[in-house]
Design a protein around this motif. Sequence first.
Motif, PDB file in Angstrom:
ATOM      1  N   GLU A 140       0.814  -1.209   0.000  1.00  0.00           N
ATOM      2  CA  GLU A 140       0.000   0.000   0.000  1.00  0.00           C
ATOM      3  C   GLU A 140       0.855   1.270   0.000  1.00  0.00           C
ATOM      4  OE1 GLU A 140      -3.416   1.970   2.803  1.00  0.00           O
ATOM      5  OE2 GLU A 140      -3.359  -0.215   2.648  1.00  0.00           O
ATOM      6  N   SER A 158       1.035   3.956  -3.045  1.00  0.00           N
ATOM      7  CA  SER A 158       0.708   5.350  -2.762  1.00  0.00           C
ATOM      8  C   SER A 158       1.829   6.280  -3.234  1.00  0.00           C
ATOM      9  CB  SER A 158       0.467   5.521  -1.259  1.00  0.00           C
ATOM     10  OG  SER A 158       0.229   6.862  -0.956  1.00  0.00           O
ATOM     11  N   ARG A 166       1.418   9.001  -6.297  1.00  0.00           N
ATOM     12  CA  ARG A 166       1.658  10.438  -6.095  1.00  0.00           C
ATOM     13  C   ARG A 166       2.568  10.991  -7.182  1.00  0.00           C
ATOM     14  NH1 ARG A 166       2.526   9.088  -0.688  1.00  0.00           N
ATOM     15  NH2 ARG A 166       4.749   9.479  -0.935  1.00  0.00           N
TER      16      ARG A 166
END
Length: 192
Positions: free
Chosen positions: A32, A36, A40
């Motif tokens: 995760e 992430s 981004r």
Amino acid sequence: MDKNTLNDAELWQQVKQGDTASFSCLFERYWEEMFSMAYRRLADEATSKDFVQNIFIHAWENRQQIIVEDKLSPYLFTALKYSVIRHIYREAKQGTTDLPLSVYSLPDETDLKKQDHYDFDRLRDKVQAEIAAMPDKMRGVFILSYEKELSIREIAMRLSISEQTVKNQLQNARKRLRLRLQSQAIFLPFIL
């Protein structure tokens, strides 16, 4: 024994023995956060997932060479960072996106990440110097494969050599790079 209670080093020792459950535990531990971070930077869900998955595949395939003294995260996040930077440079080179005025202008940069980009640039410069030092035929084949992204067949046709010769030259070039850049060899797949 609950694998979630083991630290990364303990799990990695089991991974080296081929334990897929320990590898899955590490995957769940970092998936995760890595996704992430990639998202981004790339703002593309599918590409971000692919990058993270490919890094874990590479980690599994190279589990015997990867040393984990405390945590696996330095390896994983360094590989992810190099993959993202390489992707950004490739897209800019192909004209599908603009290269930031500076790699340092990517969002959420800190001084530590700037140093990482500097390290990446130094490693890329070392790779370029090693490519330049290759014998002419090897260098030509290597550049057509990695920079121009031509297939083995296309390279063979363009250079009027056999496909086997192309394969041999590429294999020798990769071996040469791994030997000459031994301390950074684990990151070469994310740079080349």
